[in-house]
Motif scaffolding. Structure first.
Motif, short mmCIF file in Angstrom:
data_model
loop_
_atom_site.label_atom_id
_atom_site.label_comp_id
_atom_site.label_asym_id
_atom_site.label_seq_id
_atom_site.Cartn_x
_atom_site.Cartn_y
_atom_site.Cartn_z
N CYS A 330 0.83 -1.29 -0.11
CA CYS A 330 -0.02 -0.16 0.00
C CYS A 330 0.98 1.16 -0.09
CB CYS A 330 -0.94 0.00 1.16
SG CYS A 330 -2.20 -1.34 1.19
N LEU A 331 2.04 1.22 0.60
CA LEU A 331 2.68 2.47 0.94
C LEU A 331 3.73 2.64 -0.42
CD1 LEU A 331 4.03 1.95 4.61
CD2 LEU A 331 2.24 3.66 3.70
N ALA A 332 4.32 1.56 -0.92
CA ALA A 332 5.18 1.65 -2.16
C ALA A 332 4.30 2.20 -3.35
CB ALA A 332 5.74 0.24 -2.30
N GLY A 333 2.87 1.51 -3.41
CA GLY A 333 2.16 1.83 -4.66
C GLY A 333 1.67 3.40 -4.50
N THR A 334 1.38 3.81 -3.33
CA THR A 334 1.20 5.13 -2.89
C THR A 334 2.21 6.30 -3.39
OG1 THR A 334 -0.65 4.51 -1.46
CG2 THR A 334 0.15 6.68 -1.45
N LEU A 335 3.33 5.81 -2.91
CA LEU A 335 4.47 6.90 -3.16
C LEU A 335 4.91 6.84 -4.56
CD1 LEU A 335 6.39 6.35 0.23
CD2 LEU A 335 4.85 7.70 -0.18
N GLY A 336 4.95 5.77 -5.36
CA GLY A 336 5.53 6.01 -6.57
C GLY A 336 6.96 5.23 -6.83
N ASP A 337 7.20 5.01 -8.01
CA ASP A 337 8.67 4.46 -8.69
C ASP A 337 9.74 5.29 -8.13
OD1 ASP A 337 8.10 6.33 -10.54
OD2 ASP A 337 8.49 4.93 -12.02
N SER A 338 9.65 6.62 -7.67
CA SER A 338 10.77 7.19 -7.35
C SER A 338 11.40 7.10 -6.13
CB SER A 338 10.47 8.93 -7.66
OG SER A 338 9.47 9.38 -6.75
#
Length: 958
Positions: A330-338
């Motif tokens: 959930c956190l990684a998908g929200t913050l994005g690939d940068s």
């Protein structure tokens, strides 16, 4: 002119090397490199160059190494030893099934000049049948760093991961990404933009899209699943909502039966199951961590994102093996690939995760973690704290996520939980965490409540009911939303608006909730802010900070101005409060900054749109000042086992609660605090090493204005110095090496070698230390400046012995301090310390005989301006380990001008001491920075001539 990163070698077989000459990146400068043997704890390389260096070229570099997978023929578990030229060796984590986990795959090293330096890689593996002894794989190989130098300002893409072959028989390949970045210039006032988030998840699956809480701007994200329909208030109000301790707390209406019929029970269960399926949150998209932070096209607006959660234990959704992987997705998908996940840690249902933007990740290093449980019996992890620490360039940061005791009447227990976490969470430093870092951020579900509506009493032992009356809760809800702040007026309004309250569950109707359409404008209205401020005036945490019982010296934005109370709300969108508990700002973000650094809060908000928990998530933006030493030494510290016989963590556990409650937070009996301000300093510059005479008011740190003096004394708790960085090692899985000094760039011309290695001790010298050869090390020959104490005395120290006294002595720590002389006592490490004064809580040390003179390693004013001298006051015991009774820190910045002018400088300060984050007395210090006196050396001919001249003069006078 640039040098290179160097420190002691980890390979004990490497022979001692003498000085050699090597041309730097600039052909005009030659540097002398002095290599110290690997057995020296504080050994390192020193560089001497003439003045006139280029400012930009003197900025340090770091190379970030991100590991992905290793394909070796002889081993399945592999680790690497990385080294930049002749610099210090950094050991990576061990791969699992030939792959590295994302949060253990990052390593960073100092670099002198990427145009000429190489990364030396050695591969090791655990072979089948060889036990726990690793074997080297293939032969070492070098990678030039020039192709991997990168800057975001250049507009180019980041270097892509590449496969590197391991030469030699039995080799293989390793896939990794190298990125070499340079530190920002000091004149640019570099800042690190932090996004800190805290949320009590409530043991329910969170929404996969958390942008309402963690908004990092326009970045590339995976496609999010559509959200479920909003849950009706009537359905949510009928659900049993457990309290903070996990106990279901709900009230039955007068007509309800306690034992419904079986047919009704089956129908109710079927309806509940259908509703759960209808309104369930979908699983987050599967995240491939190997693709995140590789070469993003868009970068988030925050350099680092630190997220903590409490009560984060729920049934994982489809596609995830456990709750933690679900939460991180959930956190990684929200913050994005940068952003890349560099570190995570957990304790029970508490979790903390640190995401760093890809262009900042190479500058982060020395990740450490620690936990402390404060639950039932001080063992269970339902309450407690979990923390991580790191460094960004030469700046130390620490983040602690905590979940403290619940309920209105447990304020003292919450204060004790804070003290217990401070006493138990050590990240390898010599002092407790509230004193050890440049920036300390503390967040979590702190559970402090508001005492609005209760009669004011002067007694400190007031009794508060655990279960507040519904009438008081209703009046608080009315006061926060549409009612007046006057309790009597609110009571009259409650009687007239009884139809607006759901009688069964006592839930304020959504029509009156402040987070309906237009609620943000309603909440930001000046009248509503004033009502919230009136309730927040009774906040327990603010009162505890002022008394010094907990979070002494911390700063905080005003939550009442920023958002509505975050607890206890209905599990739906908006701030719809329940009557089980009083509304309160339980979820908080506080910070403590070392003197000489700054930290500003850019925003503070609560995400009312997230409605899956009885808490609303809170996020805060912090802008913290960074420090990247240029043209100086970068310090790598020793492990706690090598630092001393006693460890603060072990000693602190035996003294928990030695001073509790308001007694520990009072400094009324402190004579030093009455006569001086803790932040005032007197600096005098004089020639010939003499201190100019100053008025008494200045020597004692008094302000010339009496009004300002009174203001400083009234804010004594807020002015107590913050955390400082002793920049120490750690306890964790990362390898703990000896103290190292890494030179990455040319130093000042006065740079000298450090202490040579001691000869190996034999069994005879260990048994008879008195027969050991004297220490030939003379710090005066290797350092140009030293710290001399003109006065050192303690006041109101904590008693540690059964006779009501202590046997105090003071140990000194700091990155700039030279190596202390070797100790002759068996089992006692070398350290800077005073003599012991027996049975005294107000000791005074004689500076000429009982306090050491401490040489400094660096002669750069820019370093002195950002460094601190740390104190640890110990109680000496004969039969047991010595116990810490206080920690303090002193900013050396006021003495930096002495290095520029070449003259001595002195300052008079009062250093507050803390133990478990509470007042533990104070030290009054008069400190002078002066040149190390040099002895003139003459040749034999000159000595004979001087003797002849003296004899001739004596004969003439006789």
């Amino acid at each position: 002119a640039c040098g290179r990163a160097m420190a002691e070698r980890d390979d004990p077989t490497t022979p001692d090397r003498g000085p050699r000459m090597r041309k730097s990146a600039s052909e005009l400068v030659k540097a002398d490199y002095f290599y110290q043997p690997s057995t020296v704890k504080r050994g390192g390389a020193y560089v001497s160059v003439p003045p006139g260096r280029n400012t930009e070229s003197s900025l340090p570099w770091r190379v970030g190494v991100r590991l992905f997978e290793a394909d070796t023929k002889a081993a399945g578990e592999t680790f690497l030893k990385l080294q930049v030229e002749d610099g210090h060796v950094e050991k990576t984590s061990t791969s699992t099934k030939s792959r590295w986990r994302p949060w253990e795959a990052h390593t960073s090293l100092w670099v002198g000049d990427p145009a000429t330096d190489h990364l030396v890689v050695k591969a090791y593996g655990y072979q089948v049948g060889s036990g726990a002894v690793p074997a080297q794989i293939g032969t070492p190989f070098k990678i030039p760093l020039k192709p991997f130098a990168w800057s975001r300002a250049s507009g180019k893409r980041m270097p892509e991961p590449a496969e590197f072959a391991i030469p030699g028989s039995g080799g293989g390949r390793v896939r990794m990404q190298l990125v070499c970045v340079q530190a920002p210039a000091a004149h640019d006032s570099p800042k690190l933009e932090l996004l800190v988030g805290t949320w009590n998840v409530g043991n329910e699956p969170p929404p996969p899209d958390l942008r309402a809480w963690l908004d990092v701007g326009a970045v590339d994200r995976p496609a999010m699943p559509p959200p479920p329909p909003d849950r009706p208030s009537e359905l949510a109000s009928k659900e049993d909502d457990p309290d903070a301790d996990g106990n279901a707390a709900h009230s039955l209406s007068k007509g309800a039966t306690k034992t419904p019929p079986k047919s009704a029970g089956k129908a109710e269960k079927a309806l509940k199951k259908a509703n759960e399926k209808l309104y369930a949150q979908p699983p987050p998209p599967d995240v491939s961590y190997d693709d995140y932070g590789i070469s993003p096209s868009k970068f988030g607006k925050f350099d680092m994102v630190v997220v903590g959660c409490q009560e984060g234990d729920y049934v994982s959704r489809q596609g995830f093996k456990d709750c933690e992987s679900d939460w991180l997705a959930c956190l990684a998908g929200t913050l994005g690939d940068s952003y890349v996940l560099l570190h995570k840690h957990s304790l029970g249902q508490m979790r903390v995760a640190c995401f760093v933007r890809a262009d900042v990740a190479p500058a982060t290093h020395r990740w450490r973690s620690s936990t402390e449980a404060t639950g039932i019996g001080h063992v269970l992890s339902n309450k407690g704290g979990v923390g991580v620490s790191c460094r960004v360039w030469d700046t130390s940061l620490c983040f602690i996520n905590s979940h403290l005791a619940a309920h209105d009447d447990m304020e003292r227990r919450r204060n004790d939980d804070f003290a217990e976490i401070v006493g138990g969470c050590f990240f390898g430093e010599k002092v407790e965490c509230v004193q050890a870092f440049h920036h300390l951020v503390w967040f979590g579900d702190l559970n402090y409540r508001c005492e609005w509506g209760l009669p004011k009493t002067a007694s400190s032992t007031k009794r508060i009911d655990r279960n507040p009356s519904k009438e008081r809760v209703r009046r608080m809800i009315e006061a926060l939303s549409v009612g007046e702040v006057d309790p009597k007026a609110s009571a009259r309004r409650v009687s007239r608006t009884e139809d607006k309250i759901n009688r069964g569950r006592g839930v304020h109707k959504k029509a009156d909730a402040p987070n309906d359409p237009g609620a943000e404008r309603h909440a930001a209205h000046p009248s509503n802010v004033a009502r919230r401020l009136a309730v927040f005036d009774t906040d327990q945490l603010t009162a505890a900070r002022k008394r010094g019982d907990a979070f002494m010296g911390f700063e905080e934005g005003n939550p009442a101005k920023a958002h509505m109370p975050t607890f206890k709300v209905q599990r739906e969108k908006g701030f719809v409060y329940k009557e089980q508990r009083t509304p309160a700002w339980c979820d908080r973000v506080l910070w403590k900054t070392a003197e000489g650094f700054s930290c500003d809060q850019s925003f503070l908000t609560a995400a009312g749109e997230v409605g899956t928990s009885d808490h609303k998530p809170v996020s805060a933006g912090l802008s913290v000042e960074l420090c990247a030493h240029k043209s100086v030494t970068h310090f790598e510290d020793e492990s706690p086992a090598e630092a001393g016989a006693e460890t603060p963590r072990a000693s602190a556990r035996g003294k928990r609660g030695s001073r509790s409650g308001s007694d520990a937070g009072s400094v009324a009996g402190s004579s030093f605090s009455k006569t001086s301000s803790s932040r005032s300093a007197s600096v005098s510059v004089s020639t010939r090493g003499e201190t100019d005479k100053q008025p008494n008011s200045i020597l004692h740190g008094r302000s010339s204005s009496n009004a300002r003096d009174e203001e400083d004394r009234s804010r004594v708790f807020d002015d107590i110095a913050g955390a400082a960085s002793d920049e120490r090692g750690g306890f964790n899985s990362a390898s703990s090496t000896g103290r190292r000094v890494a030179k990455t760039t040319p130093s000042l011309p006065t740079a000298r070698k450090k202490r040579p290695s001691e000869k190996q001790k034999t069994w005879f010298t260990r048994l008879f230390p008195c027969l050991r050869a004297p220490d030939v090390y003379d710090a005066a020959e290797h350092c140009d400046w030293q710290l001399r104490f003109r006065m050192l005395q303690g006041k109101n120290l904590l008693p540690a012995d059964i006779n009501g006294y202590s046997d105090p002595y003071v140990t000194f720590f700091g990155s700039l301090l030279s190596s202390p002389p070797a100790s002759r006592a068996v089992g006692k490490p070398a350290r800077w310390r005073t003599k012991t004064i027996v049975a005294n809580l107000n000791p005074t040390w004689r500076c000429d005989a009982q306090v050491p003179v401490i040489p400094l390693l660096s002669a750069d004013p820019a370093v002195i301006a950002k460094e601190h001298l740390l104190f640890r006051v110990m109680d000496e015991d004969t039969l047991t380990m010595d116990d810490p009774i206080g920690y303090g820190r002193l900013h050396l910045g006021p003495l930096a001008d002495a290095l520029t002018s070449g003259e001595s400088a002195s300052m008079d300060r009062v250093v507050p001491l803390t133990q478990f984050g509470r007042v533990a007395g104070e030290l009054k210090v008069t400190l002078t920075l002066e040149r190390v006196p040099r002895k003139t050396k003459f040749t034999k001919a000159e000595v004979s001539a001087r003797k002849a001249a003296r004899k001739k003069a004596a004969a003439e006078t006789g």
